[in-house]
Design an enzyme around this catalytic site. Structure first.
Site, PDB file in Angstrom:
ATOM      1  N   GLY A  70      35.163  84.062 -24.108  1.00  0.00           N
ATOM      2  CA  GLY A  70      35.197  82.660 -23.733  1.00  0.00           C
ATOM      3  C   GLY A  70      35.699  81.758 -24.845  1.00  0.00           C
ATOM      4  N   THR A  71      35.356  82.070 -26.081  1.00  0.00           N
ATOM      5  CA  THR A  71      35.791  81.244 -27.207  1.00  0.00           C
ATOM      6  C   THR A  71      37.309  81.215 -27.314  1.00  0.00           C
ATOM      7  OG1 THR A  71      33.759  81.551 -28.483  1.00  0.00           O
ATOM      8  CG2 THR A  71      35.751  81.008 -29.719  1.00  0.00           C
ATOM      9  N   ASN A 157      25.167  75.658 -21.839  1.00  0.00           N
ATOM     10  CA  ASN A 157      24.600  76.919 -22.301  1.00  0.00           C
ATOM     11  C   ASN A 157      23.197  76.786 -22.871  1.00  0.00           C
ATOM     12  OD1 ASN A 157      26.281  75.518 -24.367  1.00  0.00           O
ATOM     13  ND2 ASN A 157      25.400  77.021 -25.734  1.00  0.00           N
ATOM     14  N   GLN A 185      28.843  80.045 -18.554  1.00  0.00           N
ATOM     15  CA  GLN A 185      27.454  80.144 -18.105  1.00  0.00           C
ATOM     16  C   GLN A 185      27.323  80.037 -16.585  1.00  0.00           C
ATOM     17  OE1 GLN A 185      24.777  80.864 -19.956  1.00  0.00           O
ATOM     18  NE2 GLN A 185      25.879  80.880 -21.897  1.00  0.00           N
ATOM     19  N   HIS A 207      30.584  89.334 -21.114  1.00  0.00           N
ATOM     20  CA  HIS A 207      29.251  89.763 -21.540  1.00  0.00           C
ATOM     21  C   HIS A 207      28.137  88.841 -21.058  1.00  0.00           C
ATOM     22  CE1 HIS A 207      28.290  87.093 -25.137  1.00  0.00           C
ATOM     23  NE2 HIS A 207      29.561  86.800 -24.911  1.00  0.00           N
ATOM     24  N   THR A 243      47.660  93.950 -27.683  1.00  0.00           N
ATOM     25  CA  THR A 243      47.473  95.149 -26.879  1.00  0.00           C
ATOM     26  C   THR A 243      46.351  94.924 -25.862  1.00  0.00           C
ATOM     27  OG1 THR A 243      48.209  96.539 -28.694  1.00  0.00           O
ATOM     28  CG2 THR A 243      46.951  97.609 -26.938  1.00  0.00           C
ATOM     29  N   CYS A 333      23.636  77.611 -35.879  1.00  0.00           N
ATOM     30  CA  CYS A 333      23.460  78.036 -37.271  1.00  0.00           C
ATOM     31  C   CYS A 333      24.832  78.148 -37.905  1.00  0.00           C
ATOM     32  CB  CYS A 333      22.716  79.368 -37.336  1.00  0.00           C
ATOM     33  SG  CYS A 333      22.252  79.859 -39.007  1.00  0.00           S
TER      34      CYS A 333
END
Length: 398
Positions: A70-71, A157, A185, A207, A243, A333
């Site tokens: 997603g990033t 999120n 989300q 994920h 790839t 963090c």
């Protein structure tokens, strides 16, 4: 000790069909860009996965651009759309987003402001975490010919607020402004249909659905011009060279297919667990404050987020963890330095409140036993976390 996993919003275990498909495909060899038999077979796996993913998302296969997560999908969409639109029309310097975006959504906008002459317009949200549509209308009315894109996450999120994507798209469409949405989300928890949404682009991550880590999708309309961030072999519409991960894409598509097929029943099941958890937390810790909307149509069914006044969130997280209950303290963090949640502060919470939060997120492996385990240890965790916070205050401030 039994582990009770309540951090599905961070990552959820792979569902069995996706896990088995992943392992099976890992045994094969072949670069999907190669022309020999093994390469062609790998390519067929990629394209089959593309079609399956497109069906799950309500998109056309040509609109599926595979990414590493997603990033990356958010970064390609926000940076790529800005550069393409700004190059075509230098007046378009404004990126409109919200104060509660995931860092993958808000940081590209602020980076473009700092490094590439963009103006990041950060829309406010209400106490419930829902974007202020009046502020969006005012921004679009005043600057429609300067806006490169609008980017608003489908569901938050941290505290699970579902954003009014359709209304946002309707406002933007009046002036042909593309809208990107981080749907990481949302997919698998609420109905997501790319075609019906009217979005220009959308990001998802495997994920979060029960697929493998390291696989994502940028869904982008075929006619959308996106300047690539990386250059190489020209894979994925020349937008995302590299790839192709046949095994990962195969498993991701099966996970998405499974999540969408089970959406109604799983949302109802998680919603019942969510309501029970919220009621029991309120009973156990009367001064705990739910963040975001009450359970219902404006909140993800698997999200429970509370402010526990006077608690040191990190201490609370570690106490819970020592009892086998795994959850998130909800704080970002950066370089090892814990910071109060920017999401909670955008919702009007104080810095101390924003640093005293816990997120409990449910998923396909969650059961009533997980909630029972949490409630059993929660009062002790809160008491010990408040003692830590009190000691810190005494030591620092006297």
């Amino acid at each position: 000790m039994t582990t009770h996993y309540l951090d599905h919003a961070a990552t959820t275990p792979m569902v069995e069909p996706a896990r088995m498909a992943y392992f099976e495909e890992l045994a094969r060899v072949g670069n999907p860009s190669a022309l020999h038999k093994s390469g062609r077979l790998a390519r067929s796996v990629v394209e089959d996965a593309r079609e399956r993913m497109a069906r799950a998302l309500g998109a056309h296969p040509t609109e599926i651009i595979w990414t590493s997560g997603g990033t990356e999908a958010d970064n390609i969409a926000i940076k790529g759309l800005f550069w393409a639109r700004h190059t075509a029309d230098p007046r378009r310097t404004r990126i409109v987003t919200t104060a509660i975006e995931h860092h993958a959504g808000i940081d590209p906008a602020t980076w473009l402001e700092n490094e590439h002459g963009a103006t990041a317009v950060i829309l406010p949200v209400g106490r419930d975490g829902i974007v202020d549509l009046a502020a969006l209308r005012a921004e679009v009315a005043a600057h429609f010919d300067e806006i490169a894109l609008i980017s608003v996450m489908w569901a938050n999120n941290e505290m699970g607020a579902i954003q009014p994507i359709q209304e946002i798209v309707n406002i933007a469409t009046e002036h042909s402004i593309p809208v990107h949405s981080d749907a990481v989300q949302a997919l698998g928890h609420v109905p997501v249909d790319f075609r019906a949404s009217g979005l220009a682009s959308m990001a998802v991550s495997a994920h979060k659905l029960g697929g493998p880590v390291g696989v994502g999708v940028l869904v982008a309309r075929r006619e959308l011009t996106i300047t690539p961030l990386t250059h190489g072999g020209g894979q994925e519409r020349k937008v995302r060279s590299g790839t192709l991960n046949a095994a990962g894409f195969h498993a991701a598509s099966i996970a998405a297919e499974t999540a969408v097929a089970e959406l109604d029943s799983e949302s109802a099941r998680l919603g019942a667990l969510q309501r029970d958890m919220i009621a029991r937390i309120r009973e156990a810790i009367p001064d705990a404050v739910l963040s975001g909307p009450e359970p219902g149509s404006q909140r993800l069914p698997g999200n429970v987020h509370f402010v526990f006044p006077g608690c040191a969130a990190e201490a609370m997280m570690f106490v819970l963890d020592s009892h086998g209950v795994e959850a998130s303290n909800g704080s970002a963090c950066t370089a090892g330095i814990a910071q109060p949640s920017h999401v909670l502060m955008a919702m009007g919470r104080t810095q101390n409140e924003a640093a005293s939060t816990m997120r409990f997120s449910l998923g396909h492996t969650s059961t009533q036993a997980d909630i029972d385990a949490l409630i059993e240890v929660l009062p002790d965790a809160v008491a010990r976390a408040r003692k830590v916070a009190g000691n810190f205050h005494t030591e620092v401030f006297g």
